[in-house]
Design a protein around this motif. Sequence first.
Motif: not given
Lengths: 147, 144
Positions: A130, A134, B46, B48-51, B53
């Motif tokens: 964390w 993110r 996550w 990268e660049n998104y939220t 998984s």
Amino acid sequence: MTLTQILKTLVTCILVITFILVTASAYRHHRSISSLANLSDATSTIMTHLAADELAYIDETDNSKHSYVIDPCKLENLVFTAEFGGDNFEFQVTVHYRLGDDEQELGPYGSVLLNDNTTNCSLTAACALWSNGRFLPAKLSVIVWYA
Amino acid sequence: MAFMFILIIFGAVLMHAYSLRPLQAATDRQLELKCEHIYKTLDTAWVENYTLSFLRAAAENLVLEYPTIPGSYLCSAMENTLNYLSPSDYEISATLTYEETTLTFNENREPPSKQFIRQGTVSIMKAGGENAIVHVAVMLFKIS
């Protein structure tokens, strides 16, 4: 007693001594292997405790625990000793993660191996970290040794 | 006499080899643990660049017509992450299955000498409100 009988007795004695030495050596070997296997299992247990409980990120909005997600704030307040089955262990923790193409490291935290010859076991396993709001893919490394 | 001597040598080798088994079993348990951690990481971390998984993004690519993350971007991100997370001498592959369709990342083309598999499911809500269950298998295997 003839020469042949003397030789036979001598060879038998040598064989018996060899057998005793081999058995003793196998026993010592087994003891040291068992001790290593114990250390390896203790390392796995410590890793599980850290990832699933002690370092797990807790979301303050709903108070839910996220196992396998490391909260870096918890690293500094961690107790770096553990006891399993009557044996005491010390350990050191490092978290590796990637930010873009750069490899970053948190730590090492915890005890320091005083002697390089001390038998130790290291384990690196994947986890999420964390960081700045993110969940990043990361690796948690643990080095464990008998205290 | 010679037979007894051979018997002692054979017994010694056998006793030493047998005593190595607890260590091999402990190493296998560690690899099993690593496989579990890899699955949980892909389920949590996550892209990268998104939220979203990795596993959910891959499941969306398999089920939805318009997934959040484009397939080519996800493929590259997933394979980078699998390579980063894999222990030395081992590789990771992830296979997602929904009905007859399969999506595999880092496919293993040769029979592995040793492998550990962690299976699970990811549920995705489809456009009509239907819940799609995607089966996931993450495999950690030794490079032979």
